[in-house]
Design an enzyme around this catalytic site. Structure first.
Site, PDB file in Angstrom:
ATOM      1  NE  ARG A 155      -4.214  -1.465   0.216  1.00  0.00           N
ATOM      2  CZ  ARG A 155      -4.282  -2.945  -0.207  1.00  0.00           C
ATOM      3  NH1 ARG A 155      -3.132  -3.453  -0.557  1.00  0.00           N
ATOM      4  NH2 ARG A 155      -5.263  -3.489  -0.124  1.00  0.00           N
ATOM      5  CB  SER A 229      -8.680  -0.866   4.300  1.00  0.00           C
ATOM      6  OG  SER A 229      -9.253  -2.218   3.561  1.00  0.00           O
ATOM      7  CD  GLU A 325      -5.677   1.154   2.231  1.00  0.00           C
ATOM      8  OE1 GLU A 325      -5.533  -0.091   2.547  1.00  0.00           O
ATOM      9  OE2 GLU A 325      -6.486   1.444   1.423  1.00  0.00           O
TER      10      GLU A 325
HETATM   11  N1  EPU Z   1     -11.881 -10.243   9.540  1.00  0.00           N
HETATM   12  C1  EPU Z   1     -12.517  -9.898  10.906  1.00  0.00           C
HETATM   13  N2  EPU Z   1     -13.525  -9.442  11.296  1.00  0.00           N
HETATM   14  C2  EPU Z   1     -13.942  -8.528   9.985  1.00  0.00           C
HETATM   15  C3  EPU Z   1     -13.505  -8.471   8.817  1.00  0.00           C
HETATM   16  C4  EPU Z   1     -12.232  -9.604   8.650  1.00  0.00           C
HETATM   17  O1  EPU Z   1     -12.111 -10.870  11.858  1.00  0.00           O
HETATM   18  O2  EPU Z   1     -14.720  -7.728  10.195  1.00  0.00           O
HETATM   19  C5  EPU Z   1     -10.852 -11.387   9.420  1.00  0.00           C
HETATM   20  C6  EPU Z   1     -11.141 -12.303   8.396  1.00  0.00           C
HETATM   21  O3  EPU Z   1     -11.847 -13.433   8.760  1.00  0.00           O
HETATM   22  C7  EPU Z   1      -9.912 -12.681   7.719  1.00  0.00           C
HETATM   23  C8  EPU Z   1      -8.700 -11.263   7.956  1.00  0.00           C
HETATM   24  O4  EPU Z   1      -9.550 -10.570   8.886  1.00  0.00           O
HETATM   25  O5  EPU Z   1      -9.384 -13.684   8.498  1.00  0.00           O
HETATM   26  C9  EPU Z   1      -8.791 -10.623   6.485  1.00  0.00           C
HETATM   27  O6  EPU Z   1     -10.120 -10.180   5.985  1.00  0.00           O
HETATM   28  P1  EPU Z   1     -10.358  -9.793   4.658  1.00  0.00           P
HETATM   29  O7  EPU Z   1      -9.699 -10.958   3.737  1.00  0.00           O
HETATM   30  O8  EPU Z   1     -11.723  -9.317   4.164  1.00  0.00           O
HETATM   31  O9  EPU Z   1      -9.064  -8.885   4.121  1.00  0.00           O
HETATM   32  P2  EPU Z   1      -8.545  -7.445   4.858  1.00  0.00           P
HETATM   33  O10 EPU Z   1      -6.945  -7.886   5.093  1.00  0.00           O
HETATM   34  O11 EPU Z   1      -9.420  -7.091   5.801  1.00  0.00           O
HETATM   35  C10 EPU Z   1      -7.558  -6.645   2.535  1.00  0.00           C
HETATM   36  C11 EPU Z   1      -7.214  -5.156   1.685  1.00  0.00           C
HETATM   37  C12 EPU Z   1      -8.699  -4.935   1.314  1.00  0.00           C
HETATM   38  C13 EPU Z   1      -8.827  -6.124   0.296  1.00  0.00           C
HETATM   39  C14 EPU Z   1      -9.035  -7.440   1.032  1.00  0.00           C
HETATM   40  C15 EPU Z   1      -9.094  -8.577   0.108  1.00  0.00           C
HETATM   41  C16 EPU Z   1      -5.919  -3.921   3.410  1.00  0.00           C
HETATM   42  C17 EPU Z   1      -5.906  -2.815   4.275  1.00  0.00           C
HETATM   43  N3  EPU Z   1      -7.227  -4.152   2.951  1.00  0.00           N
HETATM   44  O12 EPU Z   1      -8.602  -6.442   3.677  1.00  0.00           O
HETATM   45  O13 EPU Z   1      -8.455  -3.775   0.479  1.00  0.00           O
HETATM   46  O14 EPU Z   1     -10.227  -5.800  -0.530  1.00  0.00           O
HETATM   47  O15 EPU Z   1      -8.047  -7.610   1.734  1.00  0.00           O
HETATM   48  O16 EPU Z   1      -7.932  -8.889  -0.362  1.00  0.00           O
HETATM   49  O17 EPU Z   1      -4.726  -4.376   2.939  1.00  0.00           O
HETATM   50  C18 EPU Z   1      -8.590  -1.500   0.520  1.00  0.00           C
HETATM   51  O18 EPU Z   1      -7.503  -1.480   0.488  1.00  0.00           O
HETATM   52  O19 EPU Z   1      -9.525  -0.357   0.461  1.00  0.00           O
HETATM   53  C19 EPU Z   1      -9.434  -2.650   0.540  1.00  0.00           C
HETATM   54  C20 EPU Z   1     -10.742  -2.845   0.685  1.00  0.00           C
END
Ligand code: EPU
Length: 329
Positions: A155, A229, A325
């Site tokens: 990022r 995010s 972010e």
């Molecule tokens: N999780 C929770 N609670 C929640 C949501 C998620 O415990 O409310 C847990 C999920 O179960 C999972 C982990 O957190 O084990 C990761 O969740 P997720 O796969 O949804 O991805 P993220 O790490 O929260 C990142 C990016 C997103 C991108 C997704 C999918 C960042 C900051 N965010 O989110 O990017 O869409 O992966 O690849 O890296 C963005 O940058 O605006 C964005 C939406």
């Protein structure tokens, strides 16, 4: 070029918070951009407004980059900075060309994408990135940045670090592929979504899976203000990870090559009980704890204050520091 004094920024940011800027200049060509930068050297630059939280009126001119056009040369696609990122992804999928399909539905413009090396579902922009063009804010010259020169990281890029505020990105070139076997389907959500599909998978199958996942899990900025995010996923040292892991063996984690561990900020925030929380019109999305939302009429300052509270609470519970972010104006 249009130049409007005391313009309202709410329609041009996905958080949709009310704020007025000194003037809003919209540029449709590189020459107009140069002219606007010459006239207003202290202007702030706005792309799709999807990664920004405006917390007060902006005492600066704001230049909105609205350069348009998409062109294909062999398997390389070049898009102007003002094109919507998702439109570029869809355009490529329509030509049956792969590379960008995991990045479907990411809000924002093409020009903003490399600034923070957008990523989702196992793919980051840098993986298919060839080069970009950008206008230097002082010399007004248009220069090329190759992939190596962009210093991409998680990022981040040179445009958020060493070269911050020095360039305005005007176009981006990506390398596409016509080999469907180069699909990225191992990210848990994508793999689950595609379980029902019969082989062979197509580029469009992956695109549609990502669109379906995002529609289900993430709020649509057209319906409820948000900037995706709000925080980056923090990277912690091995010692911090083992402390958290011993208390919460279920913690999801992404080990990094250097021995550090990336933790999902969404999980940390969720554990602190924030999912679905509301402070007035500012809130935490009820399906993704990493996404702050404007339920209607929230001010940028209210959303920022909620973000600061969340950060303190994660710090107090886990001794882990979150970093936004989203860019704060
Ligand atoms: N999780 C929770 N609670 C929640 C949501 C998620 O415990 O409310 C847990 C999920 O179960 C999972 C982990 O957190 O084990 C990761 O969740 P997720 O796969 O949804 O991805 P993220 O790490 O929260 C990142 C990016 C997103 C991108 C997704 C999918 C960042 C900051 N965010 O989110 O990017 O869409 O992966 O690849 O890296 C963005 O940058 O605006 C964005 C939406």
């Amino acid at each position: 070029m249009t130049d409007v004094e005391h313009a309202q920024l709410a329609p041009f940011t996905t958080f949709g918070v009310s704020a007025v800027c000194e003037r809003l200049i919209t540029v449709g060509t590189v020459d107009e951009l140069r002219e606007a930068l010459r006239r207003y050297p202290d202007a702030r630059i706005l792309g799709g407004g999807s990664n920004i939280l405006v917390t007060q009126n902006v005492e600066h001119p704001v230049i909105r980059v609205a350069l348009r056009g998409i062109a294909l040369d062999d398997l390389r696609v070049t898009a102007a900075a003002g094109e919507r990122w998702h439109d570029l992804v869809t355009w490529c999928v329509d030509q049956d060309l792969g590379g960008l399909e995991n990045l479907a539905l990411i809000p924002g413009t093409v020009g903003a994408a490399p600034m923070q090396n957008i990523g989702a579902y196992g793919v980051e922009q840098e993986q298919c990135f060839v080069q970009l063009t950008a206008v230097h804010r002082q010399t007004l010259e248009e220069v090329v940045f190759t992939k190596d020169q962009c210093h991409f990281g998680y990022r981040t890029s040179i445009f958020k670090e060493e070269a911050r505020d020095q360039y305005v990105i005007t176009s981006v070139t990506c390398q596409l592929t016509d080999h469907p076997h180069r699909l990225h389907t191992s990210y848990k959500d994508v793999a689950e979504e595609l379980l029902q599909h019969h082989a062979p998978l197509t580029i469009r199958d992956v695109y549609e899976a990502v669109v379906a996942i995002r529609r289900r899990k993430l709020p649509d900025p057209a319906e409820i203000g948000n900037a995706g995010s709000f925080f980056k996923n923090p990277v912690v040292d091995a010692e911090t990870f083992s402390r958290i892991h011993s208390q919460h063996p279920e913690v999801p984690s992404y080990p990094q090559a250097d021995g550090t561990v990336k933790l999902p900020a969404a999980w940390l925030i969720d554990q602190c009980g924030w999912k679905g929380a509301r402070h007035g019109a500012a809130g935490v999305h009820d399906r993704q704890a990493l996404v702050l939302v404007n339920h209607g009429g929230a001010t940028g300052a209210e959303i920022l204050s909620l973000a600061l509270e969340i950060r303190s609470s994660v710090q107090a519970h886990f001794d882990v520091e979150l970093h936004p972010e989203v860019n704060i104006w």
